[in-house]
Write an enzyme that holds these catalytic residues in place. Structure first.
Site, PDB file in Angstrom:
ATOM      1  N   GLU A 141       0.847  -1.190   0.000  1.00  0.00           N
ATOM      2  CA  GLU A 141       0.000   0.000   0.000  1.00  0.00           C
ATOM      3  C   GLU A 141       0.885   1.243   0.000  1.00  0.00           C
ATOM      4  OE1 GLU A 141      -3.558  -2.031   2.681  1.00  0.00           O
ATOM      5  OE2 GLU A 141      -2.092  -0.726   3.629  1.00  0.00           O
ATOM      6  N   ASP A 157      -4.428  -8.248   5.765  1.00  0.00           N
ATOM      7  CA  ASP A 157      -5.406  -9.182   5.206  1.00  0.00           C
ATOM      8  C   ASP A 157      -4.882 -10.599   5.075  1.00  0.00           C
ATOM      9  OD1 ASP A 157      -7.865  -7.572   4.445  1.00  0.00           O
ATOM     10  OD2 ASP A 157      -6.280  -6.358   3.559  1.00  0.00           O
TER      11      ASP A 157
END
Length: 388
Positions: A141, A157
């Site tokens: 990210e 995740d």
């Protein structure tokens, strides 16, 4: 102050709201290096939200932005946004635009992205019917804006294909994070397999026997792989302790006089300020709320409930709330000491070369997250690391 920037399916990354003194160019180079040791073709994707317009889309290798077309219901196939990545032992240079987004990479197969009327449908491999379920992939990210670059290595995740990220500063130094210890990839999966209580069920393999990932415990609960009661004993002990004593939360390290006091009454923990007024309350959380740092532990972007919730979430995941009535406890020596804890996060941090990871949403409490940033970035890096 750090401000959250959200795109697409709800990925949150962080960047400063105030502009930097030195102007950040429209794009910066990203060196993408394949040291994986694998012969598979690698595919790279740069997707997210264009910060100047708020439009969702993807960037090609030159950094040019392409908006997603309108999707449908049911979802329609997205345009192929893949970039052919480098072979093992090779590197390539991409241009990163000013995005809040993700850099995906996959081995051997292209990822499947679809579009709904609400935007991009990203991989959700906790769903057994997700078309990306058997693909080996991962993502970083990042936010690149006028104030600089923030780029992380994330396991919020899932834990999957190993990689590290870096940023080069104007003085020529490079900050990096995300590298595993030697043997850390296999060491993590071995440790998770040996953890009783259903934790081994987080591991996903495909039909040829290849391990493709371990789901985060929140997704494990969602998919039925991990018992929803896995944190109940610890939560009950915390609730019992603070029915008769006070939990003190000082959420801002630079504001030692901003303090809140938590006491349990029935199923609720009420927090008061120094004047004794109740400022926010939390219902007794379940494991899903704890692992996701949401639902009963929601953390709005405010100056009271959100910061208190961050401290509670970190304390539950790291199991420091019973041992220390003053939170947040930011000493890693105290983390994961209770038998009931976030074993997934514990085992990830144990295998990281610098001890840092984003194993749950608020792993940045106390600066234990795998994030690097610079206000005047000269270059970014993503390095695919060996699996063994």
């Amino acid at each position: 102050m750090v401000a959250a920037l959200t795109f697409a399916a709800g990925c949150t990354v962080f960047g400063l709201a105030a502009p930097a003194a030195a102007a950040v160019p429209a794009t910066i180079p990203l060196t993408f290096t394949n040291n994986s040791g694998r012969a598979d073709q690698v595919y790279v994707y740069d997707i997210g939200t264009q910060l100047s317009t708020g439009r969702q889309g993807w960037a090609d290798a030159s950094g040019a932005f392409h908006a997603w077309p309108v999707g449908g219901n049911p979802p329609t196939p997205a345009p192929d946004a893949s970039i052919a990545g480098p072979a093992n032992g090779q590197s390539m240079t991409l241009q990163l635009p000013k995005f809040s987004g993700r850099i995906y990479f996959s081995y051997g197969q292209k990822l499947v992205f679809k579009l709904t009327t609400g935007g991009l449908v990203q991989p959700a491999v906790q769903n057994p019917t997700d078309p990306n379920r058997d693909i080996l992939f991962n993502w970083s990210e990042y936010t690149l804006n006028d104030a600089g670059l923030w780029i992380n290595s994330t396991q919020v995740d899932m834990f999957s294909a190993p990689y590290a990220v870096g940023v080069k500063a104007p003085d020529g130094t490079t900050k990096s994070t995300g590298h595993l210890k030697p043997g850390g990839y296999n060491g993590f999966f071995s440790a998770l397999r040996g953890q009783p209580g259903g934790w081994a069920n987080l591991i996903q393999t495909r039909s040829d026997g290849t391990v493709v990932r371990a789901l985060s415990p929140g997704h494990g609960i969602e998919s039925g792989a991990l018992p929803a009661t896995v944190m109940d004993d610890y939560v009950s002990r915390v609730w019992s302790k603070y029915a008769g004593s006070t939990l003190t939360v000082t959420p801002f390290a630079d504001q030692p006089n901003t303090t809140y006091y938590g006491r349990v009454s029935g199923n609720v923990m009420n927090f008061t300020n120094g004047s004794g007024a109740v400022v926010t309350s939390f219902q007794k959380p379940d494991a899903d709320s704890i692992f996701g740092c949401y639902k009963l532990l929601d953390a709005p972007n405010d100056l009271v409930r959100g910061p208190i919730s961050r401290a509670l979430c970190a304390g539950f995941n790291r199991s420091t709330l019973l041992a220390n009535p003053n939170q947040p406890d930011t000493s890693s020596a105290n983390f994961y000491q209770d038998a009931v804890t976030n074993q997934y996060a514990r085992k990830i941090h144990a295998q990281m070369a610098d001890g840092k990871a984003y194993a749950f949403a608020f792993d940045d409490v106390g600066n234990h997250e795998s994030l690097v940033n610079d206000g005047n970035p000269q270059r970014a890096y993503v390095t695919l690391d060996p699996f063994s």
